[in-house]
Design a protein around this motif. Structure first.
Motif, PDB file in Angstrom:
ATOM      1  N   THR A  17       0.948  -1.346  -0.087  1.00  0.00           N
ATOM      2  CA  THR A  17      -0.101  -0.159  -0.141  1.00  0.00           C
ATOM      3  C   THR A  17       1.023   1.884  -0.382  1.00  0.00           C
ATOM      4  OG1 THR A  17      -1.966   0.854   1.003  1.00  0.00           O
ATOM      5  CG2 THR A  17      -0.377   0.466   2.713  1.00  0.00           C
ATOM      6  N   VAL A  18       0.829   2.675  -0.328  1.00  0.00           N
ATOM      7  CA  VAL A  18       0.683   3.496  -0.083  1.00  0.00           C
ATOM      8  C   VAL A  18       1.309   4.366   0.888  1.00  0.00           C
ATOM      9  CG1 VAL A  18       1.155   6.110  -0.896  1.00  0.00           C
ATOM     10  CG2 VAL A  18      -0.035   3.743  -2.246  1.00  0.00           C
ATOM     11  N   VAL A  45      -1.367  -0.400  -4.064  1.00  0.00           N
ATOM     12  CA  VAL A  45      -2.629  -0.258  -4.026  1.00  0.00           C
ATOM     13  C   VAL A  45      -3.002   1.208  -2.850  1.00  0.00           C
ATOM     14  CG1 VAL A  45      -3.368  -2.196  -4.995  1.00  0.00           C
ATOM     15  CG2 VAL A  45      -2.976  -2.265  -2.226  1.00  0.00           C
ATOM     16  N   SER A  46      -4.054   1.865  -2.626  1.00  0.00           N
ATOM     17  CA  SER A  46      -4.935   2.479  -1.565  1.00  0.00           C
ATOM     18  C   SER A  46      -5.976   3.148  -1.945  1.00  0.00           C
ATOM     19  CB  SER A  46      -4.210   4.249  -1.561  1.00  0.00           C
ATOM     20  OG  SER A  46      -4.282   4.401  -0.346  1.00  0.00           O
ATOM     21  N   LYS A  93       3.612   2.710  -9.869  1.00  0.00           N
ATOM     22  CA  LYS A  93       3.427   1.896  -9.660  1.00  0.00           C
ATOM     23  C   LYS A  93       3.731   1.661 -11.607  1.00  0.00           C
ATOM     24  CE  LYS A  93      -0.375   4.816 -10.344  1.00  0.00           C
ATOM     25  NZ  LYS A  93      -1.557   5.235 -10.662  1.00  0.00           N
ATOM     26  N   VAL A 105       3.348   8.349  -7.512  1.00  0.00           N
ATOM     27  CA  VAL A 105       2.674   7.922  -9.104  1.00  0.00           C
ATOM     28  C   VAL A 105       3.577   7.010  -9.362  1.00  0.00           C
ATOM     29  CG1 VAL A 105       0.887   7.943 -10.610  1.00  0.00           C
ATOM     30  CG2 VAL A 105       0.653   9.592  -9.056  1.00  0.00           C
ATOM     31  N   PHE A 151      -4.805   5.602  -7.124  1.00  0.00           N
ATOM     32  CA  PHE A 151      -3.810   4.197  -7.617  1.00  0.00           C
ATOM     33  C   PHE A 151      -5.378   3.543  -7.181  1.00  0.00           C
ATOM     34  CE2 PHE A 151      -0.652   6.700  -5.086  1.00  0.00           C
ATOM     35  CZ  PHE A 151       0.316   6.342  -5.714  1.00  0.00           C
ATOM     36  N   ASP A 152      -5.342   2.339  -7.514  1.00  0.00           N
ATOM     37  CA  ASP A 152      -5.806   1.002  -7.510  1.00  0.00           C
ATOM     38  C   ASP A 152      -6.483   1.434  -5.777  1.00  0.00           C
ATOM     39  OD1 ASP A 152      -6.441   0.702 -10.184  1.00  0.00           O
ATOM     40  OD2 ASP A 152      -5.378  -1.219 -10.249  1.00  0.00           O
TER      41      ASP A 152
END
Length: 672
Positions: free
Chosen positions: A118-119, A143-144, A135, A132, A155-156
């Motif tokens: 995760t971010v 993901v977040s 990715k 970004v 993000f997804d």
């Protein structure tokens, strides 16, 4: 033969971890038993998750402290986990990783073979575009579910991973504290939605397609964090939501807490590994359909990995990064004879001699470096990331470890009224009492101050009412005088604090900026008398009883000595600079609107067994005043600098790394 080697290695790990790993998992581990669904050995699928959080650039192994990614790979190969996951703050931290803005760290994580991460807030430390950009640099999803810009998710929100015939829904969430725990410029126009609402929405969306939920949470359990933004609060809310009939594992980060055996909240398990890759988390359970049994959480600790070999492929990536960094930062600056204390548990709770030296260096620079000499200097404790040991030659790299974020020194005009508000905010953290002594709990927003200001406060008072007297040295009167709330003062700080970082929204306005803070400090150390910082008594941040306070004498006092600097070694923004390291700060943030799918569950329902991560070093602080003047130029922004990328966390001006001669230098632009 390969099977034999693998068996011997696993056996070795099992023996070495017997007391701290197996004992923890078998004796003290949290377990979930099904309420209505029974399982059998023939229908259950064993699941093993290895996880990390807040690695902060710790690619390389450090004996007694850091496992390092090369050993993580070896352990992963031996354990053969179902999933390898990370809960954020991976790329920014040590200068070794910062030098390439996390690129080398990303390469090493790819080689380890992570499945998702995760971010974290520090993923933004090198600027929005860099965050970004991870990715495309990672071979696995980042993901977040709650980061939005221009009305779209950055993000997804999740990813679904199929392993061993089971579908694992991996949902990410990032702390809204990111708005103040990275440079505000790095997240301009970015919104961090309510964590519970965002995670709930994403879980509902993917639930028909998953057998178990894994929440990668970069929220933390720090008491100073707003409750509805905390990982334990999130866990309680989703566990209480009857819409979720799947088992839930919450792998947390951000607060650098060690929750060794996890905390069970109904059908959800919360765990966190601390920081700096001192531990690898391990979660195991049996999954029968969509029900987990025998859920256990444990840690593989650095001490358990001493005999483990480093994976050759990952080690080669780390060694190449180390070679590049060493060449750039090996120059010796000075020989140090005094332990300068920069340990987290000290710089975030009170005055230390290292904080004193840094702020004295800042004030010294301001005497000739800005249009008007500064009256006093402050810098946030969360931006101080390491100590400087005694009896050693100190290199450029050592100083960058102390001030790793590439912050620029900044001067702003602040009214006396806002100075009071600033210090109330600085000293607003919750208190704790140990051995009869009441102290502040750790807060990255705690301000260290130069020797030209004294702040008196009373911890028996509630937050927001603790500061009862501030005095500033008056050069004309040659004595300390009470701060005048109606007067405007020239305050020296770093650009992170100046533009509202750590929640200092009472600041702002017109400012001048100079070179990077680490360059200013380095120049100061070349000729400073560090024996002045060898006393352990606090002389600047002064806790006391407001009711018993006696007004200081108005007699003339000795003016702080100003030493002339070497004008042949000027500190400019375009010369004498380097790279960047880690953090976590703790402050108030403007709340986003809270929306939850169920009635909130009190965070006091169940305690969490947390082991704080700390390293104790003898605290030393100054009793003498030393303001060392060095002639320097104020930096102006050129048109060519406007496109430079943003870096760092606690000051993150926009930076370009350019090799000049034998060193590594930074061109900088003013923060917008």
């Amino acid at each position: 033969m390969k099977r034999l080697v693998s068996f011997l290695f696993v056996s070795m790990v099992s023996v070495s971890c017997a007391s701290s790993l197996h004992a923890a998992t078998d004796t003290n581990a949290t377990q979930v038993q099904p309420s209505s669904t029974s399982t059998t050995a023939t229908t259950s699928t064993p699941v093993k998750i290895l996880h990390t959080n807040d690695m902060h650039g710790r690619m390389d192994a450090e004996d007694g402290r850091v496992i390092g990614l090369a050993k993580v790979k070896t352990i992963k190969d031996a354990e053969n986990p179902t999933l390898m996951l990370d809960s954020g703050d991976a790329f920014q931290g040590l200068p070794l990783s910062n030098m390439t803005k996390g690129d080398d760290m990303a390469k090493a994580m790819n080689a380890v073979g992570y499945d998702a991460m995760t971010v974290g807030n520090h993923e933004f430390d090198f600027g929005y575009d860099t965050a970004v950009g991870y990715k495309s640099k990672l071979n696995f999803p980042i993901v977040s579910s709650n980061i939005v810009k221009d009305g779209k998710n950055v993000f997804d929100g999740s990813t679904i991973i199929n392993k061993d015939g089971k579908r694992f829904g991996i949902v990410g969430v990032t702390t809204p504290e990111t708005k103040t725990k990275t440079h505000p410029n790095n997240v301009a126009g970015v919104t961090f939605l309510d964590p519970v609402e965002s995670v709930t929405k994403e879980m509902m969306r993917i639930q028909p397609n998953v057998d178990a939920f894994i929440i990668l949470s970069h929220l933390g359990i720090d008491p100073s964090t707003q409750e509805n933004w905390r990982g334990d609060y999130l866990t309680k809310q989703i566990a209480a939501n009857k819409a979720f009939n799947r088992s839930i594992v919450v792998l947390d980060g951000h607060s650098h807490s060690v929750i060794e055996n996890g905390q069970l909240i109904q059908n959800a398990l919360l765990t966190q590994t601390g920081t700096a890759l001192a531990n690898i988390g391990k979660v195991t359970f049996d999954l029968n359909g969509q029900t987990a049994t025998n859920l256990k959480a444990s840690m593989i600790k650095e001490a358990d990995t001493k005999a483990i070999a480093q994976d050759a492929t990952v080690k080669a990536i780390v060694d190449q990064a180390k070679d590049k960094y060493t060449k750039a930062t090996s120059e010796v600056v000075f020989h140090n004879d005094v332990v300068l204390n920069g340990e987290r548990d000290y710089v975030r709770t009170g005055e230390t001699n290292l904080g004193n030296a840094i702020t004295d260096a800042m004030l010294s620079y301001s005497q000739n470096g800005f249009d008007t000499p500064g009256d006093f200097a402050v810098t946030n404790g969360g931006g101080i990331r390491a100590s400087i040991d005694a009896n050693k030659d100190v290199t450029i790299g050592d100083i960058i470890k102390v001030l790793p974020f590439g912050n620029t020194i900044t001067q702003i005009d602040v009214t006396g009224e806002n100075i009071y508000k600033m210090f109330e905010h600085s000293l607003s953290a919750p208190t704790e009492t140990k051995d009869g002594v009441t102290k502040l709990t750790a807060s990255g927003g705690l301000l260290h101050v130069s020797d030209s200001i004294k702040v008196h406060y009373d911890l028996s008072k509630p937050s927001g009412e603790r500061v009862f007297y501030i005095e500033i040295y008056d050069k004309n009167l040659k004595r300390f005088v009470a701060l005048d709330k109606s007067k405007t003062y020239h305050m020296v700080t770093n650009d992170f604090t100046a533009v509202g970082g750590d929640g200092y929204t009472m600041l702002g306005g017109k400012r001048q900026e100079g070179p990077s803070l680490d360059a200013v400090f380095r120049q100061f150390l070349k000729s400073a008398d560090l024996s002045k910082y060898a006393n352990s008594e606090a002389t600047r941040l002064l806790a006391g009883d407001a009711s018993k306070f006696e007004m200081p004498s108005t007699e003339e006092t000795t003016e702080p000595e100003v030493e002339e600097g070497n004008t042949n070694e000027e500190t400019n923004a375009t010369e004498d600079d380097q790279v960047i390291e880690e953090t976590n700060t703790d402050d108030e943030i403007t709340s986003e609107e809270e929306v939850t799918a169920t009635e909130p569950v009190s965070s006091t329902d169940q305690s969490i067994n947390v082991t704080p991560v700390s390293t104790h070093v003898t605290k030393a602080e100054t009793t003498e005043k030393s303001v060392e003047s060095k002639h320097n130029n104020v930096v102006t922004m050129t048109s060519s600098e406007k496109e430079l990328p943003s870096t760092g966390e606690h000051s993150h001006p926009e930076v370009a790394i350019i090799p000049l001669g034998l060193g590594l230098y930074l061109l900088r632009r003013k923060s917008a």
